[in-house]
Design a protein around this motif. Structure first.
Motif, PDB file in Angstrom:
ATOM      1  N   ALA A  88      96.452 -21.174  42.021  1.00  0.00           N
ATOM      2  CA  ALA A  88      96.365 -21.106  43.479  1.00  0.00           C
ATOM      3  C   ALA A  88      96.243 -22.533  44.001  1.00  0.00           C
ATOM      4  O   ALA A  88      95.905 -23.454  43.253  1.00  0.00           O
ATOM      5  N   PRO A  89      96.519 -22.747  45.289  1.00  0.00           N
ATOM      6  CA  PRO A  89      96.310 -24.089  45.842  1.00  0.00           C
ATOM      7  C   PRO A  89      94.828 -24.448  45.817  1.00  0.00           C
ATOM      8  O   PRO A  89      93.983 -23.633  46.199  1.00  0.00           O
ATOM      9  N   VAL A  90      94.529 -25.651  45.349  1.00  0.00           N
ATOM     10  CA  VAL A  90      93.141 -26.094  45.203  1.00  0.00           C
ATOM     11  C   VAL A  90      92.986 -27.491  45.795  1.00  0.00           C
ATOM     12  O   VAL A  90      93.802 -28.373  45.533  1.00  0.00           O
ATOM     13  N   GLN A  91      91.929 -27.653  46.574  1.00  0.00           N
ATOM     14  CA  GLN A  91      91.576 -28.987  47.059  1.00  0.00           C
ATOM     15  C   GLN A  91      90.379 -29.488  46.272  1.00  0.00           C
ATOM     16  O   GLN A  91      89.297 -28.900  46.318  1.00  0.00           O
ATOM     17  N   VAL A  92      90.607 -30.564  45.534  1.00  0.00           N
ATOM     18  CA  VAL A  92      89.515 -31.218  44.806  1.00  0.00           C
ATOM     19  C   VAL A  92      88.927 -32.287  45.717  1.00  0.00           C
ATOM     20  O   VAL A  92      89.648 -33.147  46.224  1.00  0.00           O
ATOM     21  N   ILE A  93      87.617 -32.216  45.953  1.00  0.00           N
ATOM     22  CA  ILE A  93      86.935 -33.186  46.804  1.00  0.00           C
ATOM     23  C   ILE A  93      85.813 -33.849  46.010  1.00  0.00           C
ATOM     24  O   ILE A  93      84.980 -33.173  45.418  1.00  0.00           O
ATOM     25  N   TRP A  94      85.830 -35.169  46.014  1.00  0.00           N
ATOM     26  CA  TRP A  94      84.747 -35.910  45.388  1.00  0.00           C
ATOM     27  C   TRP A  94      83.604 -36.067  46.389  1.00  0.00           C
ATOM     28  O   TRP A  94      83.827 -36.227  47.595  1.00  0.00           O
ATOM     29  N   THR A  95      82.376 -36.047  45.885  1.00  0.00           N
ATOM     30  CA  THR A  95      81.229 -36.388  46.716  1.00  0.00           C
ATOM     31  C   THR A  95      81.139 -37.903  46.830  1.00  0.00           C
ATOM     32  O   THR A  95      81.835 -38.641  46.113  1.00  0.00           O
ATOM     33  N   ARG A  96      80.290 -38.380  47.727  1.00  0.00           N
ATOM     34  CA  ARG A  96      80.078 -39.821  47.820  1.00  0.00           C
ATOM     35  C   ARG A  96      79.555 -40.370  46.495  1.00  0.00           C
ATOM     36  O   ARG A  96      79.937 -41.452  46.051  1.00  0.00           O
ATOM     37  N   GLU A  97      78.704 -39.604  45.835  1.00  0.00           N
ATOM     38  CA  GLU A  97      78.165 -40.046  44.543  1.00  0.00           C
ATOM     39  C   GLU A  97      79.267 -40.139  43.492  1.00  0.00           C
ATOM     40  O   GLU A  97      79.295 -41.071  42.686  1.00  0.00           O
ATOM     41  N   ASP A  98      80.182 -39.172  43.489  1.00  0.00           N
ATOM     42  CA  ASP A  98      81.326 -39.245  42.576  1.00  0.00           C
ATOM     43  C   ASP A  98      82.115 -40.516  42.839  1.00  0.00           C
ATOM     44  O   ASP A  98      82.513 -41.236  41.911  1.00  0.00           O
ATOM     45  N   ASP A  99      82.359 -40.764  44.109  1.00  0.00           N
ATOM     46  CA  ASP A  99      83.177 -41.900  44.507  1.00  0.00           C
ATOM     47  C   ASP A  99      82.544 -43.222  44.093  1.00  0.00           C
ATOM     48  O   ASP A  99      83.238 -44.148  43.673  1.00  0.00           O
ATOM     49  N   MET A 100      81.242 -43.316  44.225  1.00  0.00           N
ATOM     50  CA  MET A 100      80.533 -44.548  43.899  1.00  0.00           C
ATOM     51  C   MET A 100      80.456 -44.775  42.389  1.00  0.00           C
ATOM     52  O   MET A 100      80.568 -45.905  41.912  1.00  0.00           O
ATOM     53  N   ARG A 101      80.285 -43.695  41.645  1.00  0.00           N
ATOM     54  CA  ARG A 101      80.019 -43.824  40.207  1.00  0.00           C
ATOM     55  C   ARG A 101      81.251 -43.681  39.320  1.00  0.00           C
ATOM     56  O   ARG A 101      81.166 -43.916  38.114  1.00  0.00           O
ATOM     57  N   HIS A 102      82.385 -43.322  39.933  1.00  0.00           N
ATOM     58  CA  HIS A 102      83.605 -43.150  39.140  1.00  0.00           C
ATOM     59  C   HIS A 102      84.781 -43.875  39.778  1.00  0.00           C
ATOM     60  O   HIS A 102      85.914 -43.405  39.757  1.00  0.00           O
ATOM     61  N   ASP A 103      84.487 -45.028  40.292  1.00  0.00           N
ATOM     62  CA  ASP A 103      85.470 -45.892  40.920  1.00  0.00           C
ATOM     63  C   ASP A 103      86.194 -46.696  39.836  1.00  0.00           C
ATOM     64  O   ASP A 103      85.878 -46.606  38.646  1.00  0.00           O
ATOM     65  N   PHE A 104      87.157 -47.503  40.270  1.00  0.00           N
ATOM     66  CA  PHE A 104      87.759 -48.541  39.439  1.00  0.00           C
ATOM     67  C   PHE A 104      87.385 -49.847  40.145  1.00  0.00           C
ATOM     68  O   PHE A 104      87.949 -50.189  41.189  1.00  0.00           O
ATOM     69  N   TYR A 105      86.440 -50.570  39.597  1.00  0.00           N
ATOM     70  CA  TYR A 105      85.688 -51.595  40.316  1.00  0.00           C
ATOM     71  C   TYR A 105      86.358 -52.966  40.292  1.00  0.00           C
ATOM     72  O   TYR A 105      87.101 -53.304  39.362  1.00  0.00           O
ATOM     73  N   ARG A 106      86.049 -53.765  41.338  1.00  0.00           N
ATOM     74  CA  ARG A 106      86.423 -55.174  41.256  1.00  0.00           C
ATOM     75  C   ARG A 106      85.627 -55.780  40.115  1.00  0.00           C
ATOM     76  O   ARG A 106      84.423 -55.567  40.003  1.00  0.00           O
ATOM     77  N   PRO A 107      86.273 -56.542  39.228  1.00  0.00           N
ATOM     78  CA  PRO A 107      85.563 -57.034  38.047  1.00  0.00           C
ATOM     79  C   PRO A 107      84.477 -58.051  38.376  1.00  0.00           C
ATOM     80  O   PRO A 107      84.595 -58.826  39.322  1.00  0.00           O
ATOM     81  N   SER A 108      83.428 -58.013  37.579  1.00  0.00           N
ATOM     82  CA  SER A 108      82.434 -59.086  37.647  1.00  0.00           C
ATOM     83  C   SER A 108      82.985 -60.268  36.865  1.00  0.00           C
ATOM     84  O   SER A 108      83.722 -60.090  35.888  1.00  0.00           O
TER      85      SER A 108
END
Length: 699
Positions: free
Chosen positions: A411-431
């Motif tokens: 069926a059609p599904v919308q996957v939505i990340w929480t803000r916490e998901d977004d913060m902790r599973h990003d692809f970060y600017r390198p240190s």
């Protein structure tokens, strides 16, 4: 820039409900669907379609993603200018993904307008000349006696007029001009004028469709529990309690984690909270920021891979009258887009339809096709508005998740990340850890410059660091690339976003060591960079460099060339007795070549300043236990409205090559602030984010 190649096959007469019309499909550059690399100039090759139906309706299709940077306004402005269209009646459409119909649809690297400008002008001019030729044919006159104005063709001799709608069908039958005449820029009536974004009304009244707004019949909602550790995998899970939540339809395991699917988002989140999961944490379970910095520091003691060598820096350092050394650090930072990652997908047999806020529609298309093992033509990607991108939505991980869940559910599904998901599973600017050394002669002039960069991923950490703009005879840059386990991605302005901090702070140190004014010091070292020199001078002039300030305030200056544009910035700051800093004013001067929409340029400079200041004085992603410690805006705070400085933008009149706009305003702001703080407190800032404790004690 490449030339526009057109032939009769590129121009097709079509029939719509309004009758016969003209559709001009102009492939601006050859097919290029490789993964987008924002650091490579010219890697963006857009393609557009112009449609004029017999009612006179003009539709311009934009194949770039709109994330607030204004491409759905700026790109049509270019076509409309040369077309001599009535701007107030233009209809703008968003192109869906296509493997080759539009060329590369990637949006980033500040390239959308600058790599399209000449070609879109030619496309509009081609259509204009065909319409003029159609009118001349109708009247039996020489086309040279006719001209176009506000979507009509007029005969100079007697003022006869035919609208584009009346001419569209005839124009579609005529030869395509080989070399259409372009307008003289002095005659522009659209390009260079302040135009509000065409999407503004829908954003204001709430009818604009972002990814998170998508609704399709029978749609379900999903929330995914990801590993708390980088690279972790599910060892086992129990979904019994999750399935007891009213509204939960199913629980699905995918490679990326466990998805709870429900009739509404709240039920999906409630069910997710009740999951019982045991994780295989893998090799990075004990990774921490402390370990990463320690590894960087030890590695920096050894020579790295040579990135650039000019002259003999080692010999020049050995004989220098004075040597300056410093270590600079930049942390991991997140994208923190206002709209978290989301995607809606519907898999039906061997076909798939996707609705996504993506910067790379073709990547979303090819990744979905790969997952489903179907031809890319079987995947439809509808591109929505983006609630922020900043490089995060160049990737398609969240699209792949939605496709996998939709396939499993049927069926059609919308996957939505929480803000916490977004913060902790990003692809970060390198240190990065940066060891910098310079040698000065007896007059304080730099004779040598070395810079060792240590960090994760080769993408971007050297860009902007290996090419300091100053006239220094001996330069040596090397780098160490270390895998830390932390996912790395392109972040607004990529390498220059942090390397400008190192370079512009360090050149300020050299000016101080030479006992010279930091503006004048830079100015005399930019003799080989006239565009950057002009921007620096204008910024200093408009900021009142050298003039008195209120007590307790100071100015700092910085400049940078990136993405084809040259920018100078001056920041005005104060610090209270508790060490709390305030940035009162930032003056920006830029040379970006020809200007399409000044209003967009100003908005992009303001946005870049806000985003850059957030990273400069607030934001830092820290690693503990193999994962990200921060989770939301309470511990990863962005700049607030009350903290936003006054931003003044001054554009250098220029006929130089067009540069980018979305990113170049960001790199100079952090060093400008840091240099102002040194002028005010005597404390040299060598790491971001700048904390109150960095300003305490003696200078």
């Amino acid at each position: 820039m490449s030339t526009l190649t057109l032939n009769r096959r590129d121009f097709l007469k079509v029939v719509s409900v309004a009758g016969g019309g003209l559709v001009l499909g102009f492939h601006l550059l050859p097919k290029e669907t490789d993964a987008f690399t924002p650091e490579v100039a010219g890697s963006f090759k857009p393609n557009a379609f112009l449609s004029i139906d017999t009612s006179g309706k003009i539709t311009i299709t934009v194949a770039k993603s709109e994330m607030g940077q204004g491409v759905r306004t700026s790109l049509p402005m270019i076509v409309a200018e040369e077309l001599e269209a009535d701007w107030t009646t233009i209809d703008v459409k968003q192109a869906p993904a296509h493997p080759n119909k539009y060329g590369s649809q990637g949006t980033g690297g500040s390239t959308s307008v600058r790599t399209s400008y000449e070609n879109l002008r030619k496309a509009g001019a081609t259509a204009r000349e065909m319409l003029i030729a159609a009118a001349a044919q109708r009247w039996g006159v020489d086309p040279a006696t006719c001209y176009a104005e506000r979507a009509s063709v007029i005969h100079r001799a007697n003022g006869r007029r035919l609208s584009y709608g009346e001419l569209a069908e005839t124009a579609a039958t005529l030869p395509v001009p080989a070399s259409p005449r372009l307008k003289d820029p002095k005659d522009f009536t659209i390009i260079g004028k302040r135009m509000p974004q065409v999407d503004n009304p829908s954003r204001v009244d709430g009818t604009a469709i972002f990814g998170i707004d998508v609704r399709v019949p029978g749609m379900l909602f999903a929330s995914i529990e990801h590993s708390p550790v980088f690279g972790g995998k599910v060892a086992r899970f129990d979904a019994t309690r999750a399935k007891q939540v009213p509204g939960v339809r199913d629980v699905v395991q995918i490679d990326e984690g466990i998805a709870v699917v429900a009739t509404n988002t709240w039920a999906a989140l409630e069910g997710r909270d009740r999951l019982d999961i045991q994780w295989d944490k893998g090799q990075w379970a004990e990774q921490s920021s402390e370990n990463i910095w320690k590894t960087f520091e030890e590695t920096a003691k050894k020579p790295g891979t040579e990135e650039r060598k000019v002259g003999d820096a080692a010999a020049a350092l050995a004989s220098a009258a004075h040597k300056v050394e410093a270590i600079y650090r930049a942390p991991f930072v997140a994208h923190a887009t206002m709209e978290p990652m989301n995607c809606t997908a519907h898999v039906r047999g061997n076909e798939c339809e996707i609705w996504a806020p993506t910067q790379t529609p073709q990547r979303a298309q090819t990744e979905a096709a790969r997952v489903l093992s179907v031809p890319v033509e079987n995947v439809t990607v509808n591109v929505t508005l983006l609630g922020g991108g900043f490089g995060r939505r160049l990737l398609a991980d969240y699209v792949v998740e939605a496709v996998k869940v939709a396939r499993a559910i049927g069926a059609p599904v919308q996957v939505i990340w929480t803000r916490e998901d977004d913060m902790r599973h990003d692809f970060y600017r390198p240190s990065t850890y940066n060891v910098m050394t310079a040698g000065l002669d007896k007059n304080g002039q730099p004779v040598a410059w070395t810079h060792r960069i240590v960090g994760p991923s080769s993408r971007g950490i050297v860009t902007g660091g290996s090419t300091p703009p100053y006239a220094i005879p001996n330069i040596y840059i090397d780098a160490h690339i270390i895998d830390t386990g932390v996912p790395i991605g392109a972040w607004r302005a990529v390498g220059p976003s942090q390397n400008a901090f190192m370079i512009e702070s360090f050149i300020d140190e050299l000016a101080a060591a030479a006992k010279k004014d930091p503006f004048e010091y830079r100015r005399q070292l930019l003799k080989e960079k006239p565009r950057l020199k002009r921007a620096l001078e204008l910024a200093a002039e408009k900021a009142g460099w050298g003039k008195p300030l209120p007590k307790g305030r100071a100015r700092g200056i910085a400049c940078c060339e990136s993405y084809g544009s040259s920018i100078g910035e001056v920041a005005e700051v104060s610090v209270d007795r508790h060490g709390a800093m305030k940035v009162h004013r930032v003056v920006v001067a830029l040379d970006c070549g020809p200007v399409v929409n000044p209003q967009t340029i100003e908005a992009q400079m303001e946005g870049a300043i806000a985003y850059g200041l957030s990273a400069a004085i607030k934001d830092e992603i820290t690693i503990t236990g193999g994962g990200v410690a921060q989770s939301n805006f309470h511990d990863y705070a962005m700049l607030t409205m009350s903290e936003m400085p006054a931003v003044e933008v001054h554009i250098v009149p220029s006929t130089e090559a067009m540069g980018g706009i979305g990113e170049p305003g960001l790199p100079p702001v952090a060093p400008a602030v840091a240099n102002a703080l040194f002028a005010l407190t005597g404390k040299r800032i060598r790491k971001m984010p700048i904390r109150a404790e960095d300003l305490q004690g003696e200078g």
